[in-house]
Design a protein around this motif. Structure first.
Motif, PDB file in Angstrom:
ATOM      1  N   SER A 137       0.817  -1.213   0.000  1.00  0.00           N
ATOM      2  CA  SER A 137       0.000   0.000   0.000  1.00  0.00           C
ATOM      3  C   SER A 137       0.852   1.264   0.000  1.00  0.00           C
ATOM      4  O   SER A 137       0.473   2.285  -0.596  1.00  0.00           O
ATOM      5  CB  SER A 137      -0.944   0.004   1.205  1.00  0.00           C
ATOM      6  OG  SER A 137      -0.216  -0.023   2.418  1.00  0.00           O
ATOM      7  N   ARG A 154     -13.178  -4.537  -1.368  1.00  0.00           N
ATOM      8  CA  ARG A 154     -13.237  -3.483  -0.349  1.00  0.00           C
ATOM      9  C   ARG A 154     -13.156  -2.077  -0.946  1.00  0.00           C
ATOM     10  O   ARG A 154     -13.328  -1.092  -0.234  1.00  0.00           O
ATOM     11  CB  ARG A 154     -12.087  -3.660   0.650  1.00  0.00           C
ATOM     12  CG  ARG A 154     -10.713  -3.563   0.028  1.00  0.00           C
ATOM     13  CD  ARG A 154      -9.595  -3.648   1.055  1.00  0.00           C
ATOM     14  NE  ARG A 154      -9.497  -2.425   1.829  1.00  0.00           N
ATOM     15  CZ  ARG A 154      -8.784  -1.358   1.470  1.00  0.00           C
ATOM     16  NH1 ARG A 154      -8.119  -1.355   0.314  1.00  0.00           N
ATOM     17  NH2 ARG A 154      -8.727  -0.303   2.238  1.00  0.00           N
ATOM     18  N   ALA A 155     -12.917  -1.961  -2.229  1.00  0.00           N
ATOM     19  CA  ALA A 155     -12.768  -0.644  -2.854  1.00  0.00           C
ATOM     20  C   ALA A 155     -14.072   0.156  -2.749  1.00  0.00           C
ATOM     21  O   ALA A 155     -15.144  -0.361  -3.059  1.00  0.00           O
ATOM     22  CB  ALA A 155     -12.373  -0.791  -4.313  1.00  0.00           C
ATOM     23  N   PRO A 156     -13.998   1.427  -2.332  1.00  0.00           N
ATOM     24  CA  PRO A 156     -15.203   2.250  -2.156  1.00  0.00           C
ATOM     25  C   PRO A 156     -15.681   2.858  -3.473  1.00  0.00           C
ATOM     26  O   PRO A 156     -15.726   4.082  -3.644  1.00  0.00           O
ATOM     27  CB  PRO A 156     -14.728   3.325  -1.179  1.00  0.00           C
ATOM     28  CG  PRO A 156     -13.282   3.515  -1.522  1.00  0.00           C
ATOM     29  CD  PRO A 156     -12.774   2.151  -1.915  1.00  0.00           C
ATOM     30  N   ASP A 192      -4.540   2.398   0.645  1.00  0.00           N
ATOM     31  CA  ASP A 192      -4.884   3.096   1.884  1.00  0.00           C
ATOM     32  C   ASP A 192      -6.058   4.037   1.644  1.00  0.00           C
ATOM     33  O   ASP A 192      -6.164   4.659   0.582  1.00  0.00           O
ATOM     34  CB  ASP A 192      -3.664   3.885   2.383  1.00  0.00           C
ATOM     35  CG  ASP A 192      -3.820   4.332   3.830  1.00  0.00           C
ATOM     36  OD1 ASP A 192      -4.641   5.240   4.074  1.00  0.00           O
ATOM     37  OD2 ASP A 192      -3.126   3.780   4.690  1.00  0.00           O
ATOM     38  N   ASP A 193      -6.931   4.164   2.635  1.00  0.00           N
ATOM     39  CA  ASP A 193      -8.130   5.011   2.497  1.00  0.00           C
ATOM     40  C   ASP A 193      -7.792   6.436   2.079  1.00  0.00           C
ATOM     41  O   ASP A 193      -8.520   7.059   1.305  1.00  0.00           O
ATOM     42  CB  ASP A 193      -8.923   5.035   3.806  1.00  0.00           C
ATOM     43  CG  ASP A 193      -9.641   3.716   4.063  1.00  0.00           C
ATOM     44  OD1 ASP A 193      -9.798   2.932   3.102  1.00  0.00           O
ATOM     45  OD2 ASP A 193     -10.047   3.473   5.216  1.00  0.00           O
ATOM     46  N   LYS A 194      -6.676   6.949   2.557  1.00  0.00           N
ATOM     47  CA  LYS A 194      -6.305   8.338   2.262  1.00  0.00           C
ATOM     48  C   LYS A 194      -5.886   8.530   0.809  1.00  0.00           C
ATOM     49  O   LYS A 194      -5.802   9.669   0.320  1.00  0.00           O
ATOM     50  CB  LYS A 194      -5.178   8.795   3.185  1.00  0.00           C
ATOM     51  CG  LYS A 194      -3.820   8.157   2.905  1.00  0.00           C
ATOM     52  CD  LYS A 194      -2.749   8.700   3.832  1.00  0.00           C
ATOM     53  CE  LYS A 194      -1.365   8.171   3.493  1.00  0.00           C
ATOM     54  NZ  LYS A 194      -1.279   6.685   3.523  1.00  0.00           N
ATOM     55  N   ASP A 195      -5.618   7.428   0.089  1.00  0.00           N
ATOM     56  CA  ASP A 195      -5.063   7.528  -1.265  1.00  0.00           C
ATOM     57  C   ASP A 195      -6.105   7.355  -2.374  1.00  0.00           C
ATOM     58  O   ASP A 195      -5.758   7.472  -3.557  1.00  0.00           O
ATOM     59  CB  ASP A 195      -3.965   6.474  -1.463  1.00  0.00           C
ATOM     60  CG  ASP A 195      -2.739   6.748  -0.601  1.00  0.00           C
ATOM     61  OD1 ASP A 195      -2.395   7.930  -0.434  1.00  0.00           O
ATOM     62  OD2 ASP A 195      -2.149   5.775  -0.098  1.00  0.00           O
ATOM     63  N   TRP A 196      -7.359   7.087  -2.026  1.00  0.00           N
ATOM     64  CA  TRP A 196      -8.338   6.785  -3.074  1.00  0.00           C
ATOM     65  C   TRP A 196      -8.578   7.966  -4.016  1.00  0.00           C
ATOM     66  O   TRP A 196      -8.721   7.785  -5.235  1.00  0.00           O
ATOM     67  CB  TRP A 196      -9.652   6.318  -2.463  1.00  0.00           C
ATOM     68  CG  TRP A 196      -9.622   4.884  -2.024  1.00  0.00           C
ATOM     69  CD1 TRP A 196      -9.676   4.412  -0.749  1.00  0.00           C
ATOM     70  CD2 TRP A 196      -9.521   3.735  -2.878  1.00  0.00           C
ATOM     71  NE1 TRP A 196      -9.609   3.040  -0.745  1.00  0.00           N
ATOM     72  CE2 TRP A 196      -9.520   2.599  -2.038  1.00  0.00           C
ATOM     73  CE3 TRP A 196      -9.427   3.554  -4.255  1.00  0.00           C
ATOM     74  CZ2 TRP A 196      -9.432   1.300  -2.534  1.00  0.00           C
ATOM     75  CZ3 TRP A 196      -9.347   2.266  -4.761  1.00  0.00           C
ATOM     76  CH2 TRP A 196      -9.350   1.155  -3.905  1.00  0.00           C
ATOM     77  N   ARG A 246      -5.090  -3.274  -1.703  1.00  0.00           N
ATOM     78  CA  ARG A 246      -4.814  -2.810  -0.337  1.00  0.00           C
ATOM     79  C   ARG A 246      -4.467  -1.325  -0.321  1.00  0.00           C
ATOM     80  O   ARG A 246      -3.580  -0.876   0.418  1.00  0.00           O
ATOM     81  CB  ARG A 246      -3.698  -3.635   0.297  1.00  0.00           C
ATOM     82  CG  ARG A 246      -4.055  -5.112   0.459  1.00  0.00           C
ATOM     83  CD  ARG A 246      -2.926  -5.903   1.081  1.00  0.00           C
ATOM     84  NE  ARG A 246      -3.227  -7.324   1.104  1.00  0.00           N
ATOM     85  CZ  ARG A 246      -2.354  -8.279   1.408  1.00  0.00           C
ATOM     86  NH1 ARG A 246      -1.099  -7.960   1.712  1.00  0.00           N
ATOM     87  NH2 ARG A 246      -2.707  -9.548   1.406  1.00  0.00           N
TER      88      ARG A 246
END
Length: 368
Positions: free
Chosen positions: A137, A209-211, A177-181, A175
């Motif tokens: 990640s 898991r991708a938003p 990281d949430d901050k990188d989407w 994987r």
């Protein structure tokens, strides 16, 4: 005189009925015409498109994949070479196996009339001294953090695609990281624009898991959702997917632009009864193991997967779950029930005859 008046009344009555009949007939014809003109416009538009099949070929098993490629090439829309990694300097790295496989694969692709060959990039780091980190990640964070880092990465991707004469590239970064989407979505946008300018295409793979619902994704790339590893080396025994899992993911995909793919997995896992560790196995390997099972494989209704137990040479019990062609067919129907018709299979490697037939399937679907 009275006879004359009676005759006139009859004539007026006949004329009145004739007029009424003509009025009704005219009204009916007008209604029919209005239905033809306006009713057709109000009917839902029917769009017909060809259902597509796609498959991956991994560099570390390329011989096994090429062995079966000729059987399915004509039924495929594209083939993805899973073969691009990163070194410790965040630069793209291509294995010797990839360079050895590429000309052979290109020859088979040309022979089968398949003119779309993609390079799949995965965020695995391979170190020069040995060892690797899978699905890193932090690597993605560095690649997408700003315009400069994205541009450098895109330039390297473009150079590789052009150098190897490929149709385009596929991103399989996991994987994240949430901050990188947000930055990752921007990479997709910028890379797609550059590839289009070169006459190339972009595919993007998302893990479950991708938003995807909240990402600002551009139109144009082909989006793929992984619908497997529900059970695997992170869990105890079970199927790679089941119908509920596939339907849930397919329903989430309806917000993606274009005609996205759902990715299904062949083969399965072999769980060691004492250690609990799982080893990935192909469909053919699973069938071979089943020949020595304590009882014949049983098909799980909820997933369509086969499972059985066997004892190894040291006396340890193993539990095997795997997919065959019938399993893949059941998952495909689960996806179709939610409006997803394009299928990608991981991966082309020792598939059974029925599984190969699933990749050969062609046809069209009509949707409103």
């Amino acid at each position: 005189m009275s006879r004359i008046r009676s005759s006139n009344r009859r004539k007026r009555t006949v004329a009145l009925y004739a007029f009424a009949g003509l009025f009704v007939l005219s009204a009916g014809l007008l209604y029919i015409c209005r239905q033809d003109v306006f009713g057709a416009a109000s009917k839902p538009k029917i769009t017909e498109f060809k259902t597509e099949r796609s498959v991956w070929l991994a560099d570390w098993r390329w011989e096994a994949g090429v062995e079966q490629l000729g059987n399915v090439a004509k039924g495929l829309t594209s083939l993805q070479l899973f073969a691009a990694y990163f070194d410790e300097s965040d630069r793209l790295l291509f294995t010797d196996e990839f360079r050895e496989a590429l000309p052979v694969v290109q020859q088979e692709v040309d022979r089968g009339g398949l003119n779309r060959l993609f390079l799949t990039l995965v965020n695995d780091i391979k170190y020069q001294g040995g060892g690797n980190v899978q699905k890193d990640s932090e690597l993605v964070t560095r690649l997408v953090k700003d315009f400069s880092s994205r541009s450098s990465h895109i330039n390297e991707i473009i150079a590789a695609v052009e150098s190897y004469g490929l149709s385009g590239v596929e991103l399989d970064y996991e994987r994240i990281d949430d901050k990188d989407w947000t930055n990752y979505a921007q990479l997709i946008r910028e890379l797609h624009a550059r590839l289009i300018g070169k006459g190339k295409e972009l595919r993007v793979v998302f893990e479950p898991r991708a938003p995807i619902e909240r990402l600002d994704l551009p139109e144009g790339p082909v989006y793929i959702m992984m619908a497997y590893n529900l059970f695997g080396n992170h869990s105890g025994p079970g199927p790679k997917a089941d119908d509920v899992f596939v339907r849930q993911l397919a329903a989430r995909m309806k917000g993606l632009s274009g005609q996205p793919y759902i990715a299904l997995s062949s083969g399965g896992f072999d769980w060691h009864g004492e250690t609990g560790k799982a080893a990935g196995i192909t469909e053919r390997q699973a069938a071979d193991l089943a020949s020595g099972a304590t009882s014949p494989p049983v098909r799980d209704k909820a997933s369509g997967a086969l499972h059985f137990e066997y004892m190894d040479s040291s006396g340890a019990k193993h539990n095997v779950w795997y997919a065959d062609g019938k399993t893949l067919g059941q998952w495909i129907q689960a996806a179709k029930s939610k409006g997803i018709y394009n299928i990608a299979i991981w991966r082309l490697d020792e598939l059974g005859e029925e599984s190969l037939k699933q990749l050969q399937s062609t046809g069209s679907v009509q949707i409103e």
